[in-house]
Scaffold this active site. Structure first.
Site, PDB file in Angstrom:
ATOM      1  N   LYS A   1      -1.913  60.213  56.892  1.00 26.86           N
ATOM      2  CA  LYS A   1      -2.607  61.169  56.032  1.00 26.86           C
ATOM      3  C   LYS A   1      -2.651  60.628  54.603  1.00 26.86           C
ATOM      4  O   LYS A   1      -1.630  60.550  53.917  1.00 26.86           O
ATOM      5  CB  LYS A   1      -1.901  62.525  56.006  1.00 26.86           C
ATOM      6  CG  LYS A   1      -2.741  63.592  55.274  1.00 26.86           C
ATOM      7  CD  LYS A   1      -1.906  64.718  54.715  1.00 26.86           C
ATOM      8  CE  LYS A   1      -1.449  64.472  53.298  1.00 26.86           C
ATOM      9  NZ  LYS A   1      -2.550  64.436  52.291  1.00 26.86           N
TER      10      LYS A   1
ATOM     11  N   GLU B   1      10.048  58.298  49.296  1.00 27.00           N
ATOM     12  CA  GLU B   1       9.978  57.558  48.035  1.00 27.00           C
ATOM     13  C   GLU B   1       9.390  58.539  47.041  1.00 27.00           C
ATOM     14  O   GLU B   1       8.213  58.885  47.113  1.00 27.00           O
ATOM     15  CB  GLU B   1       9.112  56.300  48.192  1.00 27.00           C
ATOM     16  CG  GLU B   1       9.286  55.316  47.042  1.00 27.00           C
ATOM     17  CD  GLU B   1       8.320  55.558  45.921  1.00 27.00           C
ATOM     18  OE1 GLU B   1       8.754  56.122  44.880  1.00 27.00           O
ATOM     19  OE2 GLU B   1       7.148  55.206  46.066  1.00 27.00           O
TER      20      GLU B   1
ATOM     21  N   CYS C   1       5.282  55.071  39.855  1.00 29.11           N
ATOM     22  CA  CYS C   1       6.576  55.746  40.028  1.00 29.11           C
ATOM     23  C   CYS C   1       7.726  54.943  39.436  1.00 29.11           C
ATOM     24  O   CYS C   1       8.737  55.507  39.033  1.00 29.11           O
ATOM     25  CB  CYS C   1       6.832  56.047  41.499  1.00 29.11           C
ATOM     26  SG  CYS C   1       6.752  54.598  42.566  1.00 29.11           S
TER      27      CYS C   1
ATOM     28  N   GLU D   1       9.021  63.535  34.901  1.00 23.20           N
ATOM     29  CA  GLU D   1       8.069  62.462  35.184  1.00 23.20           C
ATOM     30  C   GLU D   1       6.676  62.872  34.714  1.00 23.20           C
ATOM     31  O   GLU D   1       6.070  63.784  35.265  1.00 23.20           O
ATOM     32  CB  GLU D   1       8.050  62.150  36.688  1.00 23.20           C
ATOM     33  CG  GLU D   1       7.231  60.933  37.042  1.00 23.20           C
ATOM     34  CD  GLU D   1       7.360  60.558  38.502  1.00 23.20           C
ATOM     35  OE1 GLU D   1       7.426  59.356  38.798  1.00 23.20           O
ATOM     36  OE2 GLU D   1       7.413  61.464  39.362  1.00 23.20           O
TER      37      GLU D   1
END
Length: 477
Positions: free
Chosen positions: A175, A250, A284, A382
């Site tokens: 996906k 992750e 990231c 973040e």
């Protein structure tokens, strides 16, 4: 609009054929540089997921016993197809993500091609046995896998999951993100053309709350691998828990770069800024907290300002930084910039205003904050945009304390006089990986984080291990 082959974006790829969805709607894919619709992509349903899982489960009965040499050959054929359609892959990522094409080629495509071949040559590991006393240790594939990949490095994460799974003998349902799904369609065509058996690879685009949640919870899926935000990763883990399936994640990061007092300050700050600004800050592992010795702090701030103000923006061959991936992401980043100002950080350059001459597209200025403290939101959360925070420290103990004072532990960096003198600092940082003096990402080495940055590893031999079940065979003595 630039055409990318003749992709069947209104179809799903299930059991080796392109087929209609059982009721899914179309979702627009937007070019973030022009704000125009590139195409529309079908969104899968729960019934579509069930069909894909059934196909994978059936294919697994044979695929798991396929000789490693055959899987290796098929994977090299996939890599050959990626080479042949490299421009389609570049266009697919660049147009939907906004990364300039000349950067997309080396940042988003070259590495995944290498990684596909890397894992092709490790398929033979599955046929190796080990002796442990009077026992044999066998390796078997974990089974049917559900993959949920992100929008920021879509091909990188596709290959980081699909390649080791194929090498191990697993079957899968993939996906992609709704924002950047096009390279997955190119890859489905490449996989089909390579002759991978029906049902081994299935493509079901769709939303996270529908397709993603169904993959995580499905009783016939043995493993789910997710890349994305920590918030979404928690939901995936919750959905997966009742079926006790394997989960790898992750997730987010708020990574530090420690510049030591004996480092080449100019080189360190320039590299640190470019690390944040590449891919428009949507990385990231970006080292978004730059920790600088107090005695060199204002000099570092001045260098960072110069670097940020020299960043070329756009999508042309001279551009270093493109737009953010979406209007929503632009608003999130702008909100953090405004929050940083309200928290008392010093805005050195950049800001939330639209960059001059870039009224069209989801652009945000490269932004540098100074006088940041580690309790500010811009230092703890973040941002996922081109925003770097400079934080001073008095001694190495304080630098380490600041670096580790975060819920995340994905990436880190140290820039010291040399690699040898950096290692004592590296060993004190709580993170899954560390970049020393500008060291580059390595597909041969494991990638992943600690704390709330996730669990499990991708790439390297450890990436294959995630898809392996070990069987102990006790022999008579």
């Amino acid at each position: 609009m630039k055409e990318i082959g003749n992709l069947s974006t209104h179809k799903l790829y299930i059991n080796g054929e392109w087929r209609d969805s059982k009721g899914g709607n179309l979702h627009p894919v937007i070019n973030p540089a022009t704000e125009e619709v590139l195409c529309e992509v079908i969104q899968g349903t729960l019934d579509d997921v069930d069909d894909a899982v059934a196909a994978a489960k059936n294919a697994f009965k044979v695929w798991r016993h396929t000789r490693a040499a055959k899987r290796q050959a098929l994977m090299h054929a996939i890599a050959d197809g990626m080479e042949a359609r490299k421009q389609d892959l570049v266009d697919a990522v660049s147009l939907a993500l906004g990364c300039p094409a000349h950067i997309t080629e080396w940042l988003h495509v070259d590495g995944p091609i290498y990684a596909m071949r890397y894992y092709a040559d490790r398929a033979a590991v599955m046929e190796e046995t080990e002796k442990a006393g009077h026992s044999l240790i066998l390796r078997e594939p974990v089974g049917v896998c559900g993959f949920i990949t992100p929008w920021n490095y879509p091909l990188h994460q596709f290959v980081g999951k699909v390649a080791p799974a194929l090498a191990a003998g697993c079957c899968m349902i993939q996906k992609p993100s709704e924002t950047t799904p096009l390279q997955d369609y190119v890859m489905a065509e490449i996989i089909d053309a390579a002759g991978v058996p029906a049902g081994v690879f299935n493509l079901v685009p769709g939303s996270g709350p529908v397709v993603g949640a169904a993959l995580a919870a499905h009783e016939s899926i043995d493993m789910v691998s997710f890349t994305g935000s920590t918030r979404a990763g928690v939901e995936v883990a919750k959905s997966a828990a009742p079926t006790v399936k394997r989960v790898t994640q992750e997730l987010g990061g708020k990574s530090p770069l420690i510049i030591t007092p004996d480092a080449d300050l100019d080189a360190a700050v320039r590299w640190g800024c470019e690390d944040v600004f590449i891919n428009s800050g949507q990385t990231c592992t970006a080292l978004t907290r730059m920790l600088v010795p107090a005695e060199h702090y204002e000099e570092a701030v001045a260098i960072a300002k110069q670097v940020a103000e020299g960043i070329a923006m756009g999508t042309g061959d001279d551009a270093f930084m493109g737009p953010l991936s979406s209007a929503r992401q632009r608003e999130i980043v702008r909100g953090y910039i405004d929050k940083g100002i309200s928290e008392g950080a010093r805005l050195v350059t950049g800001g939330s205003e639209t960059p001059a001459g870039l009224d069209q597209g989801f652009y945000v200025k490269p932004t540098v904050f100074a006088d940041v403290t580690n309790d500010m939101a811009i230092a703890r959360e973040e941002i996922f945009g081109p925003v770097t925070c400079l934080i001073p420290y008095r001694d190495m103990d304080e630098a380490i304390a600041i670096a580790n004072d975060t819920e995340y532990g994905l990436s880190s960096g140290v820039w010291a006089k040399d690699a040898e003198s950096a290692m004592p600092v590296v060993r004190r940082i709580e993170a899954g990986l560390c970049f020393v003096n500008g060291g580059e990402f390595n597909y041969d080495a494991p990638f992943g984080g600690v704390k709330r940055s996730g669990n499990g590893r991708e790439f390297g031999n450890a990436g294959l291990d995630e898809f392996i079940e070990l069987k102990s065979v006790q022999l008579p003595t």
